[in-house]
Design an enzyme around this catalytic site. Structure first.
Site, PDB file in Angstrom:
ATOM      1  N   GLU A   1      17.819  -4.079  19.420  1.00 59.92           N
ATOM      2  CA  GLU A   1      16.771  -5.039  19.056  1.00 59.92           C
ATOM      3  C   GLU A   1      16.956  -5.632  17.668  1.00 59.92           C
ATOM      4  O   GLU A   1      16.557  -6.773  17.423  1.00 59.92           O
ATOM      5  CB  GLU A   1      15.391  -4.382  19.177  1.00 59.92           C
ATOM      6  CG  GLU A   1      14.960  -4.062  20.585  1.00 59.92           C
ATOM      7  CD  GLU A   1      15.402  -2.698  21.092  1.00 59.92           C
ATOM      8  OE1 GLU A   1      14.995  -2.310  22.207  1.00 59.92           O
ATOM      9  OE2 GLU A   1      16.162  -2.017  20.364  1.00 59.92           O
TER      10      GLU A   1
ATOM     11  N   PHE B   1       2.943   6.650  25.775  1.00 58.46           N
ATOM     12  CA  PHE B   1       4.395   6.567  25.762  1.00 58.46           C
ATOM     13  C   PHE B   1       4.847   5.213  25.215  1.00 58.46           C
ATOM     14  O   PHE B   1       4.390   4.165  25.655  1.00 58.46           O
ATOM     15  CB  PHE B   1       4.939   6.763  27.183  1.00 58.46           C
ATOM     16  CG  PHE B   1       6.423   6.623  27.297  1.00 58.46           C
ATOM     17  CD1 PHE B   1       7.276   7.550  26.698  1.00 58.46           C
ATOM     18  CD2 PHE B   1       6.982   5.556  27.977  1.00 58.46           C
ATOM     19  CE1 PHE B   1       8.652   7.421  26.802  1.00 58.46           C
ATOM     20  CE2 PHE B   1       8.355   5.410  28.085  1.00 58.46           C
ATOM     21  CZ  PHE B   1       9.197   6.351  27.494  1.00 58.46           C
ATOM     22  N   GLN B   2       5.735   5.248  24.250  1.00 56.53           N
ATOM     23  CA  GLN B   2       6.283   4.065  23.574  1.00 56.53           C
ATOM     24  C   GLN B   2       5.190   3.195  22.954  1.00 56.53           C
ATOM     25  O   GLN B   2       5.303   1.964  22.910  1.00 56.53           O
ATOM     26  CB  GLN B   2       7.167   3.244  24.522  1.00 56.53           C
ATOM     27  CG  GLN B   2       8.461   3.962  24.875  1.00 56.53           C
ATOM     28  CD  GLN B   2       9.499   3.083  25.525  1.00 56.53           C
ATOM     29  OE1 GLN B   2       9.176   2.112  26.209  1.00 56.53           O
ATOM     30  NE2 GLN B   2      10.772   3.417  25.321  1.00 56.53           N
TER      31      GLN B   2
ATOM     32  N   LYS C   1       0.778  -4.733  28.137  1.00 63.10           N
ATOM     33  CA  LYS C   1       1.352  -4.936  29.470  1.00 63.10           C
ATOM     34  C   LYS C   1       0.315  -5.449  30.463  1.00 63.10           C
ATOM     35  O   LYS C   1       0.617  -6.307  31.299  1.00 63.10           O
ATOM     36  CB  LYS C   1       1.974  -3.627  29.969  1.00 63.10           C
ATOM     37  CG  LYS C   1       2.761  -3.796  31.256  1.00 63.10           C
ATOM     38  CD  LYS C   1       3.528  -2.537  31.607  1.00 63.10           C
ATOM     39  CE  LYS C   1       4.380  -2.750  32.865  1.00 63.10           C
ATOM     40  NZ  LYS C   1       5.176  -1.536  33.206  1.00 63.10           N
TER      41      LYS C   1
ATOM     42  N   MET D   1      30.474  -2.589  -2.749  1.00 64.75           N
ATOM     43  CA  MET D   1      29.508  -2.845  -3.816  1.00 64.75           C
ATOM     44  C   MET D   1      28.904  -1.545  -4.331  1.00 64.75           C
ATOM     45  O   MET D   1      28.620  -1.408  -5.529  1.00 64.75           O
ATOM     46  CB  MET D   1      28.407  -3.791  -3.321  1.00 64.75           C
ATOM     47  CG  MET D   1      27.573  -4.385  -4.451  1.00 64.75           C
ATOM     48  SD  MET D   1      28.537  -5.391  -5.620  1.00 64.75           S
ATOM     49  CE  MET D   1      28.634  -6.947  -4.752  1.00 64.75           C
TER      50      MET D   1
END
Length: 580
Positions: A51, A113-114, A163, A478
């Site tokens: 993502e 969940f999630q 959802k 760096m």
């Protein structure tokens, strides 16, 4: 009334907004949206492998095309993985609309969940965000989100969609008015414009300090900058994000300003009497020590974001306006007054002296490829092809800014404010999606490229001919440079041990792999990369301990630049200094 599901309403509204590409990754909380996507043909979906890659690809698409990028990810880890890209877009003023799935409204707050508090997480790294609880609101919210993302100072807008809202149906012909949450600056006050023109016309040592706001304002703003520079005779410098707004081949160009900017740009900023800041925000990478920043100048600041005024540097004339519009107003007033271009002979004579320092020079080698040389040869081979250059973050990024030269806007895509390693490859993919026929090259480091290297599969799947040019010095360059200069060469965890074979990895993903370590063979190897019509990973083995100069130490003044390694005292041991 005809009804559609929230997911269908969402897709219809995206099409209405002109969206042709979405970068995303499916998951349980966005499956209704993916089902609606499957049943239409107007929007192309690009399946990324992470993502964060979706957000950075959308950034690259937005910056290369000038259109807002669109991201679609699921709830929980899908949304949190995208946060780095959202924060990156927020700091660099990139227009994104990020669509995130959310658990059903009745489950919010139950640790389902999630589940993640996406609105709370993104509140401080987005321009605005929404939690939509009614499918009838979706169309209005989406229209409003695109307006907020693109108007004023651009930025990311997050729309969190539970959802059950995606599944529920609502009337499709309900026209709810788009609310106006923001006011946007446009034309400047002519009294302020007249004052600015008067100050510039009477200046003996003016400078135009330009930033990414000019590029965000559109191509007409870059054209206005070129005309303003020609009319006034003032030299032009730029932030990292503003490269390309004024052509690097232009006579007035001083090079980039700031920590790794040129000696002439930094000295001119320090010694000018009128400083005109156009679409920049006085970032700490530019200003250095604030009390020593352009200490004797009258300061004019033109910016679309009112909150940027006097935020970091106190200015004498703040002008809140679209920078492209304001520059066009300045041009009109200048011409209307029939103001003559000042020769500024003494000022340009001083600048010529600073240029003679040749601050971007570096030690040559016939045995090893110097990283600066690699960038110069890449530029020489591609300058006539109008390439789009993306970068990762680190030494290679600064060398690219110094030694690759841009004559047009929207050709330089890099992570400025957040400094996000892993930005360059997905951004190149997004840029290539927006410009299928363009030459797109990600200039990378061997450490940074591994942050999102899985997106090689995305390029393979969509047959995107992106090129990745790795300056491989085996170090987090760096980090090593700062450890060498500041921490007495205590190289704590900065060596990139166990590197992959990049050529074999390229072939595993279906790319062409090229490796070169010989300066005499570099041009031929670059030509081979450019001749290949598919994606290429070029492993350019460069000198391992080169440092990026010039450099202003953190918190130092522009006049305290380190130009070469021999100017560093008491910070490097003799062996390390001999290698630089």
């Amino acid at each position: 009334m005809p009804e559609k599901s929230g997911a269908e309403i969402l897709i219809d509204t995206l099409i209405e907004q002109g969206v042709d590409t979405i970068f995303g990754y499916p998951g349980g909380a966005v499956l209704p949206i993916y089902d609606a996507l499957f049943q239409q043909k107007k929007i192309k979906h690009v399946l990324v492998r992470h993502e964060a890659g979706a957000a950075h690809a959308a950034e690259g698409y937005a910056r290369a095309t000038g259109k807002p990028g669109v991201v679609l990810v699921t709830s929980g880890p899908g949304a949190t993985n995208a946060v780095t890209g959202i924060a990156d877009a927020f700091l660099d003023s990139i227009p994104l609309v990020v669509l995130t799935g959310q658990v059903a409204t009745n489950l919010i707050g139950t640790d389902a969940f999630q589940e993640a508090d996406t609105v709370g997480i993104t509140r401080h790294c987005s321009k605005h965000n929404y939690l939509v609880k009614d499918p009838a609101e979706l169309a209005t919210v989406v229209r409003e989100a695109f307006a907020i993302a693109t108007k004023g100072r651009p930025g990311p807008v997050v729309i969190d969609i539970p959802k059950n809202v995606q599944v529920a149906k609502a009337a499709t012909d309900v026209k709810r008015p788009t609310r106006s949450r923001f006011t946007y600056a446009g034309e400047a006050d002519y009294a302020e414009i007249n004052r600015a023109v008067e100050l510039i016309a009477n200046a003996k040592a003016p400078i135009l300090y330009t930033g990414g706001g000019i590029i965000n304002s559109g191509p007409a703003a870059s054209e206005a900058l070129r005309e303003l520079a020609e009319l006034t005779g003032a030299p032009v410098t730029s932030t990292l994000m503003g490269l390309g707004a004024y052509p690097a081949s232009g006579d007035a160009w001083l090079g980039m300003l700031g920590m790794h900017g040129t000696y002439e740009a930094n000295m001119a900023m320090n010694q000018c009497d009128v400083m005109v800041c156009l679409g920049a925000r006085f970032d700490d990478r530019v200003t250095g020590r604030l009390d020593a920043f352009s200490p004797d100048s009258v300061k004019i600041h033109v910016d679309i974001d009112r909150s940027s005024m006097n935020k970091t540097v106190r200015v004498d004339l703040p002008i809140v306006a679209d920078v492209g519009t304001a520059m066009r107003q300045m041009i009109d007033v200048w011409k209307g007054r029939k103001t003559k271009k000042q020769p500024l002979t003494e000022w340009w004579s001083r600048i010529t002296g600073w240029r003679a320092v040749d601050c971007l020079s570096y030690p040559g080698s016939t045995q090893e490829i110097m990283p600066q040389y690699a960038i110069q040869r890449l530029f020489a081979a591609t300058k006539d092809k109008a390439p789009i250059i993306t970068t990762e973050v680190g030494q290679h990024q600064m060398w690219a800014a110094q030694h690759f030269h841009f004559d047009a806007p929207n050709k330089w895509l890099t992570s400025g404010g957040l400094g996000t390693m892993g930005y360059g490859l997905p951004a190149a993919i997004g840029a290539q999606m927006g410009h299928p026929d363009a030459l797109v090259i990600d200039i990378a480091g061997e450490a940074s490229i591994q942050m999102n290297i899985q997106e090689m599969a995305t390029a393979t799947q969509y047959r995107l001919p992106v090129k990745v040019f790795i300056l491989n010095n085996e170090w987090m360059g760096m980090v090593r440079q700062w450890q060498e200069l500041t921490y007495e060469s205590r190289y704590s965890e900065s060596y990139s041990d166990s590197l992959p074979d990049f050529v074999a990895l390229a072939e595993a993903y279906g790319w062409k792999g090229i490796r070169c370590a010989d300066p005499a063979k570099l041009d031929d190897a670059i030509a081979e990369m450019l001749a290949h019509d598919g994606p290429v990973m070029f492993d350019c083995r460069v000198h391992k301990t080169s440092n990026c100069f010039p450099m202003i130490p953190s918190g130092a003044a522009h006049t305290d630049m380190i130009l070469h390694a021999d100017q560093v005292s008491g910070t490097m041991d003799d062996e390390a200094k001999a290698l630089v």
